[in-house]
Structures are given as structure tokens and as C-alpha cells.
Design a protein around this motif. Structure first.
Motif, PDB file in Angstrom:
ATOM      1  N   ASP A 256       0.826  -1.204   0.000  1.00 44.93           N
ATOM      2  CA  ASP A 256       0.000   0.000   0.000  1.00 44.93           C
ATOM      3  C   ASP A 256       0.866   1.264   0.000  1.00 44.93           C
ATOM      4  O   ASP A 256       0.569   2.242  -0.709  1.00 44.93           O
ATOM      5  N   SER A 257       1.944   1.248   0.782  1.00 44.27           N
ATOM      6  CA  SER A 257       2.842   2.414   0.803  1.00 44.27           C
ATOM      7  C   SER A 257       3.466   2.636  -0.559  1.00 44.27           C
ATOM      8  O   SER A 257       3.554   3.779  -1.045  1.00 44.27           O
ATOM      9  N   ALA A 258       3.891   1.534  -1.194  1.00 46.17           N
ATOM     10  CA  ALA A 258       4.471   1.667  -2.533  1.00 46.17           C
ATOM     11  C   ALA A 258       3.435   2.180  -3.532  1.00 46.17           C
ATOM     12  O   ALA A 258       3.744   3.004  -4.410  1.00 46.17           O
ATOM     13  N   ALA A 259       2.184   1.708  -3.404  1.00 54.00           N
ATOM     14  CA  ALA A 259       1.126   2.187  -4.307  1.00 54.00           C
ATOM     15  C   ALA A 259       0.852   3.667  -4.083  1.00 54.00           C
ATOM     16  O   ALA A 259       0.640   4.432  -5.045  1.00 54.00           O
ATOM     17  N   ILE A 260       0.876   4.103  -2.827  1.00 56.85           N
ATOM     18  CA  ILE A 260       0.657   5.536  -2.540  1.00 56.85           C
ATOM     19  C   ILE A 260       1.792   6.375  -3.125  1.00 56.85           C
ATOM     20  O   ILE A 260       1.556   7.417  -3.761  1.00 56.85           O
TER      21      ILE A 260
END
Length: 846
Positions: free
Chosen positions: A174-178
């Protein structure tokens, strides 16, 4: 007539004159040598200064029938330093590409290795389990199967709880997607913005800027050379077209002569500027013109009146050209009048000739003229097409040159900006290098610490697995099997079994006595607290209880030694585990400190990069714009200044407008995904509550069943401890293997005994036959001896036959007896041999 030799009155005079002429020529050559060498050196210096460093000089190519011209782009050769820089940059790019490919291959190999290790680990685990099952027994009991299943469920539960995230846990995906959404949002970040953060791929330093400058110079040189090669190829095409036109003109002249026509043909020529490399090719006519110009210059005032001479020469050339044009026009008028009169006379003659020809000859003449006219027309059209195609190609190349020249000027301006940026970045190179080295050192330090942490955790896992393999309950189970609860000496032997005694520390090979003493002291200090309660018992003398079996007492003592050894090993493992935990904690703290230093260094680098970008933004960059490209109108008028204006591409603006709609669609999709995730969360929560309710029901049922069967709740862990003794099962399995192997060997020996018994019966039968044969021969011998004795008695009583006949008969009987005696001895010997197993049978001697 006199011969020529008679005129040679003084032959030596001719030799003298030739020698004098040669001397004068040599003298003149010597006098002109200095000037010649001086002019040659001056010419070589001029060539070196203006031509040697030029790859392609200015060549002007003219069209045939159009006023268009196109010139080459004067291009200099790359210097040695430029070539070295280009080679070094390409070598650096190749090395970076090779390193990138190598890192990708290593990552792929590491991923494959992890997959293989996982598969091999699972396979090894399965093999180990199978091996344990084989060693313990061919079939597991139900209790052991349940125990194994409970252990597997407990392991899965621990793994599941280990994967349970914390309350403040953030999913890396999720952090990478953000972060990806923030970087690929589609907006444009102005470099002049005070809050602008320079991305990693846009960070520049002196080496990157130098590489960019070198690659741009190489590209500019390649573009110039490419255009020049195309223009020179077009010049070669023009040369071939001129040769073809000349050949076609020669054919046209033949056709005109056959048609009895006088026509001026178009003949293309080359200009001097199209072949500047032929400047050193001098003809006699050029020398004559040069002498005339030099003589005129000397007459007009020598070297001092050079300018007037040039002006007069230009004026004279112009007047000469005008006079020539007027003369040519007069000649042309006269020639036209003469041609008109000639044509009239020729037409009269042709008419007179045609009148003299027959109709068939006239038809043949007309056909020939028609064919020649057609051929002439075809040749002229071919020339027109070729020339027109060349002129079109030259016009396209001319237009391309305009665009290319504009781009090259923009590139030159870009090179100036890059050079200014390079000078600015060189000032920051020292600070940039120091920060990069600091960051690299911190990364290497962190990698080292991470490797140590991984090694420490691996050692911890190994020690924990070794501790798990140590089963203190196994020795207790052996004691209970050896001394059950109902044994009359159970309490005494149990007290002896659980008694703690002082034992000498075992010395490891290669260690010094001092170290052993220190270890003994430390171990004594550590164990004082454990031995305080049992000091009185340890001081008492230990003996076998009266009436107890000494062998049983010795076995209990051996089990106690095993228990103490296991406790010592377990204590040593615990000390090592505590030490490893301390090391792990220390390394974790060090890793956190290094992480803080890394973040600080990266923050310093980012601040420095922002400062560099601000300094780079202060440099002026030239952007060529047209009036219709300026759309920031104020009251339908252009602003007085363009200071607060952003130069933006039209495609970029359209992409921004389109990106607004795309973002709205993405937001709608994300809202739908959020709703779906909420629904899934609600359903999972309900499922979790249902499973918890079911689990509570199952636990209540299990408790009720245990109370109903056993009257109390049963602790499964304690039940497992009192379960099957694996060591005993292993011993039973080993004993069973030995019994199976002994049974197989016994069967083999039984079979061999049966075979030997059969062989003995056969030999006994053969021996019996031999004995019967011996008895029969013995009876025959007795019978013969009896007959012999009776015969002798008759011979004494009766005079009977002659003495000779009796002697012969007696000899025969004696020989027969001897032969029978030998046979008997041979049979006896054979019987004795057959009585022993494996005895050889020998044939009787003849």
C-alpha cells in the motif's frame, strides 16, 4: 644540300652553351628556393590553420534550372580530447549497463534460489518425518498421530500469529502504491517552486552534466556529418547527371544534323564553389589570367595600389562582361539574321530536292524524320525529368537545411547553458562527492549490521531448535519405566534420581588450565543458588537402599548422570541464547542509529540538491517562441513583460486537461474498491464471530466429554508427556529389525542343514552298497578258500591229473585271491573316505 653536321663548326661551343644554360637554371632555382620554400610554408600554415581541422568545408550545390542553392554545414573534426571524452563516456555507459544486467541476473538467481530452498526445505522436512516414522515404527499409533496433528496445528497457529501485523502497521504494498500514485499523478512540478523536491533520477552532478555535454556534442557532430554526406551524395548524382546530359546532347546533335536543323542545346556546367577541393588544380589559362592581372596591378601602382588595381580590375571585368554581353547580343542578332537567310535558302534547296524525289522516297524521308523527332522528344523529356527530380531533391534538402540550421542554433545555445551548468556544478562537486561517500558508507555499514543481525537470528533459531530437541521428560519416562510407581523402592530411588551432586567440569581439548579454573569458578558461582537447598543432602554419603537390586541402583545413577548432563547442556544453551539475544538487541539499536544517520544524510543530500537546483534555475535559458504561441493575454493584449510566465507545451496542456477526467475516474474506481473492501471486512468480521462462537461451543463440548469420561479436565500437554516413549519405540524397532535379520539367517542355515542331510543320506546309501559288495566278496573269498582246501585234500588222496596241471590251476586261484584281496582293500579305503563329508573317491589301483 649540305648535311646538318657540316653546320657544326665549333662542337665545343654547344657544350659550353648547354653548361651555361644549366648553370643559369640552377642559379635561378637557388635564387627562387627561399621564396618557394617561404610560400610553401605559408601555404602549409594556412592549410593547417583553416583546412586540416575541417572535416567538411563549405560546398555550395546549385540547381540546374532553378535559382536554388544549398550549402554544406562546415564541420570541424573532433579533437583528440573530444574523442577521448566520447570513448570514456560510452565505456562508462557500457559498464553501468553491464552492472545493471548483472544485478538483475543476481536478483533473479536469488529469487530462484529462495524458491528452490523453500521446495528443498519442504522436501527435507517430509523426508525427516518419514525417516522418523520409519525409525519409530512402521505405523504410528492413534495417539502419536493426534500428537503430531496437534503439533502441526500449533506450529501453523504460531506462524499465523507471527504474521499478525501491529496496530500501527502499514502494508509495504500500500505504501508503494501511494508513493507511485504521488509520483505518477500527472501533474507538473515547477523546478522554481521553493518546495520542489528533486527526484532521484533527476539529480545531477558534474560527471552527469559532463556526460550530457559530451553526448550532445557527439550528436551534433553526427547530425552535421549526416547532412553533409547526403549533400555530397547529391553532388555526386549531379556529376553523373551532367555526364548523362552531355552524352544525350551528343545524340541530339547527331539527330539535328540528320534533320538538317541548327539548334542551341542546353549544356550544364559546374561552378567553382561546388568543388572547392579543386582549388589547387591550376591550368595554363588560369596562369595566363593571373599573369595579366599581376601585370596590370604592377602598371597601376604596384603593391601600393593594390586596392585601386582590384577595383579597376573588377570594373574592367564588369565592363568587359558588359561589352561581351553586348557583342554577344550583336552577334546573336547577326546570327539570327544569317540563320533566317540560311533557313530560307536551305528551305528552297530542300523544296527543290523534294521536288526531285519520288513519292516513295518522300514517304521514307518523312518516316525517318518522324522517328528522329520522336527520339529527340524522348531524350529531351528524359533530361527534363532527371533535371526536375534533381532540382526537387535539392529543394527538399534546402528546406531541411533551414530547419536543421535552426535546431543546431538552438543546440548551440543549449551547449552554452550546459557549459554554464557544468561550471556551476564543479563548484559543488566536492560537497556532492563527500555526501555521496557518506551515504555509501552508511549503506555499507547498514548492510553489514543487517547481515550480522541475520546471522545472529539464524544462530538463535539453531540454538532454539537444539533446545527443543532436548527432551527432559524422556529421561523421566525411562526412570518411571525402570521404577514404576508401585515399586517398593520408588521413593528412595526417586530421591537418588533427583539428587543434585557436584561434578567436575569437563575440560575441552586445547583449553588452558586457567580458563578451566575460571569456568569452574563461574559455574560454581552460578550453581550456588541451586545447591543451597540441597547442601545437607549432598554432604551425606550415598548408598544403595537395603534390599534393593544393585543393578537397578546403578541404572538409576546412570539416569541421574544423563539428567545432569542434559541440564548442563540446557543451561549452556540458555547462556548462549541470552548472549545472542543481547548481541541481537545491541545490533538492533545500532541499526536504528544507522537508520537515523541514513535519514539525516539523505535529508542533507536532498537539501543540497534543492540548493543546487535553485542555483541552476538562476541561469538564463533561451527558448524560441512564435507570436501565436503566446497565449497569456491581458485585456486581449500581450503583457509588457514575460517574467511571470511559464513556457508549456500544447500537448502537455491537453494531457493535463485529460488527466483531470482520468483522476475523477480513478477516484470513482477507488471508492468502489473501498466499498467492496468494507463489505469484505464486515463479512470477515461476521465470519470471525461465528467461528469464535463455534470454537467456544466445541471447547464446552470437549470439557463436558472429558468430565463425563474422566471426571475432570485433562491437560493434553501432560498427557502427551506420559505418552509413547520414543526411545523405547526406537529400541523396539531396532530389535525387530535384528529379529527379522536373525530369522532370515536362521532360515538360510536351516536350508543348508537340510541340503547337508540329503547329501548325508545319499552318501550313506552309497556306503551301504559298498558294504554289501564287501560282504559278498568276503563270502566269495571264503567259498573259494573252502573249495581250494577241499581240492588240496583230494589231490593228496588221489593221484588225479598231472602235477603240471595242478600247479597252473593253483597259480590261477592264488592270483584270483590276490585280486579279490586288492579289491577288498580298495573298497575299504573308499568306505573310510565316504564316511567323512567331502572325502575324495579314488579309483582302485590296477
Amino acid at each position: 644540300r649540305l648535311p646538318r653536321d657540316d653546320f657544326d663548326i665549333d662542337p665545343e661551343m654547344r657544350d659550353i652553351l648547354e653548361q651555361e644554360a644549366a648553370r643559369k637554371v640552377d642559379q635561378a632555382r637557388r635564387e627562387m628556393a627561399f621564396d618557394s620554400e617561404k610560400k610553401s610554408l605559408a601555404l602549409s600554415k594556412v592549410k593547417k590553420a583553416f583546412l586540416d581541422n575541417v572535416a567538411v568545408e563549405r560546398v555550395v550545390l546549385r540547381a540546374f534550372k532553378r535559382p536554388h542553392t544549398v550549402a554544406t554545414l562546415r564541420t570541424a573534426k573532433l579533437t583528440a580530447s573530444q574523442r577521448a571524452n566520447i570513448e570514456s563516456v560510452h565505456a562508462l555507459i557500457a559498464s553501468e549497463e553491464a552492472a545493471r544486467q548483472k544485478s538483475e541476473e543476481e536478483q533473479a538467481a536469488a529469487a530462484e534460489g529462495e524458491d528452490e530452498n523453500g521446495g528443498l526445505g519442504a522436501a527435507a522436512g517430509g523426508t525427516g518425518a518419514d525417516g522418523a516414522a520409519v525409525t519409530v515404527g512402521a505405523e504410528l499409533t492413534k495417539e502419536e498421530q493426534r500428537k503430531k496433528e496437534r503439533a502441526e496445528r500449533q506450529q501453523r497457529w504460531e506462524q499465523l500469529m507471527a504474521r499478525k501485523p501491529n496496530a500501527d502497521y502499514e502494508d509495504p504494498e500500500d505504501s508503494a502504491a501511494i508513493n507511485n500514485a504521488l509520483t505518477t499523478m500527472g501533474d507538473y512540478k515547477l523546478k522554481s517552486d521553493p518546495n520542489y523536491v528533486v527526484p532521484d533520477h533527476l539529480r545531477v552532478n558534474a560527471s552527469k552534466k559532463r556526460r550530457q555535454l559530451v553526448l550532445l556534442e557527439e550528436s551534433v557532430h553526427a547530425i552535421r556529418m549526416g547532412f553533409n554526406e547526403r549533400l555530397l551524395a547529391l553532388r555526386d548524382l549531379k556529376h553523373r547527371i551532367v555526364g548523362n546530359v552531355r552524352r544525350e546532347n551528343s545524340r541530339l546533335r547527331q539527330i539535328n544534323s540528320e534533320l538538317e536543323m541548327d539548334e542551341d542545346l542546353w549544356q550544364p556546367e559546374f561552378a567553382d564553389e561546388e568543388y572547392p577541393e579543386k582549388r589547387e588544380e591550376v591550368t595554363d589559362e588560369d596562369l595566363t589570367v593571373f599573369r595579366e592581372k599581376r601585370a596590370n596591378a604592377n602598371k597601376d601602382g604596384g603593391f601600393g595600389g593594390g586596392g585601386a588595381a582590384k577595383g579597376s580590375s573588377k570594373g574592367g571585368d564588369a565592363s568587359d562582361s558588359n561589352n561581351t554581353k553586348s557583342a554577344d547580343a550583336a552577334k546573336g542578332g547577326a546570327a539570327s539574321k544569317e540563320n533566317g537567310s540560311n533557313k530560307k535558302s536551305e528551305s528552297k534547296k530542300a523544296d527543290s530536292k523534294i521536288k526531285d524525289l519520288s513519292p516513295l522516297e518522300i514517304a521514307e524521308l518523312n518516316a525517318r524524320n518522324t522517328r528522329l523527332q520522336f527520339e529527340k522528344k524522348q531524350i529531351q523529356e528524359k533530361i527534363e525529368r532527371t533535371v526536375g527530380a534533381f532540382d526537387d531533391a535539392l529543394l527538399n534538402l534546402r528546406r531541411e537545411r533551414f530547419k536543421l540550421e535552426s535546431d543546431l542554433k538552438s543546440t548551440d545555445l543549449r551547449l552554452l547553458v550546459l557549459y554554464q551548468e557544468l561550471r556551476l556544478l564543479k563548484e559543488f562537486e566536492k560537497r556532492d562527492t563527500a555526501l555521496a561517500q557518506k551515504l555509501e558508507a552508511k549503506k555499507m555499514e547498514k548492510a553489514e549490521v543487517v547481515a550480522k543481525i541475520a546471522e545472529c537470528q539464524e544462530k538463535l533459531a539453531v540454538k532454539k531448535s537444539e533446545i527443543d530437541r532436548l527432551d527432559p521428560k524422556a529421561i523421566l519416562q525411562q526412570f518411571l519405566q525402570l521404577v514404576p510407581d508401585g515399586h517398593k523402592f520408588h521413593d528412595d530411588l526417586q530421591r537418588i534420581f533427583k539428587k543434585k551432586i557436584k561434578r567436575a567440569k569437563k575440560k575441552a581439548g586445547g583449553e588452558s588450565d586457567d580458563e578451566d579454573d575460571e569456568e569452574m569458578d563461574s559455574d560454581d558461582d552460578d550453581d550456588l543458588s541451586d545447591w543451597d537447598e540441597d547442601e545437607d543432602d549432598e554432604e551425606e554419603e550415598e548408598f544403595c537402599p537395603p534390599g534393593c537390586d544393585p543393578a537397578l541402583y546403578e541404572q538409576v545413577c546412570e539416569l541421574r548422570e544423563k539428567r545432569l548432563d542434559q541440564e548442563e547442556v540446557l543451561a549452556e544453551f540458555q547462556r548462549v541464547v541470552e548472549s545472542l539475544k543481547k548481541d541481537n538487541d545491541m545490533l538492533s539499536k545500532k541499526e536504528r542509529v544507522i537508520d537515523g544517520s541514513l535519514k539525516s544524510t539523505e535529508s542533507d543530500i536532498q537539501t543540497f540538491q534543492t540548493f543546487k537546483q535553485q542555483r541552476l534555475n538562476e541561469l538564463d535559458t533561451v527558448v524560441t517562441l512564435k507570436t501565436h504561441q503566446i497565449e497569456c493575454l491581458i485585456d486581449d493584449k500581450l503583457p509588457p513583460t514575460l517574467d511571470n510566465v511559464v513556457v508549456f507545451t500544447r500537448d502537455g496542456m491537453s494531457k493535463l486537461h485529460a488527466r483531470i477526467g482520468e483522476l475523477e475516474e480513478e477516484k470513482a474506481d477507488l471508492r468502489l474498491q473501498q466499498r467492496a473492501l468494507r463489505k469484505e471486512h464486515v463479512s470477515l468480521s461476521k465470519s470471525r464471530k461465528l467461528k469464535e462462537t463455534k470454537l467456544a461451543e466445541l471447547e464446552a463440548r470437549c470439557r463436558d466429554v472429558q468430565i463425563l469420561k474422566f471426571g475432570q479436565e485433562v491437560n493434553l500437554d501432560l498427557l502427551e508427556g506420559v505418552g509413547v516413549n520414543k526411545q523405547a519405540e526406537e529400541l523396539r524397532a531396532a530389535l525387530k529389525k535384528h529379529e527379522i535379520r536373525a530369522t532370515k539367517e536362521l532360515q538360510a542355515w536351516q536350508q543348508r542343514i537340510e541340503e547337508a542331510s540329503a547329501e548325508l543320506a545319499r552318501v550313506t546309501g552309497a556306503n551301504t552298497e559298498k558294504l554289501e559288495r564287501v560282504a559278498e566278496l568276503t563270502r566269495t573269498q571264503h567259498r573259494l578258500e573252502k573249495e581250494l582246501n577241499s581240492a588240496q585234500t583230494k589231490m593228496v588222496a588221489d593221484t588225479g591229473p598231472s602235477r603240471e596241471a595242478m600247479r597252473k590251476e593253483r597259480e590261477q586261484l592264488v592270483n584270483l585271491v590276490k585280486l579279490q584281496a586288492k579289491e577288498m582293500e580298495a573298497l575299504k579305503a573308499e568306505i573310510n573316505m565316504l564316511r567323512h563329508k567331502g572325502g575324495a573317491i579314488y579309483a582302485p589301483a590296477q
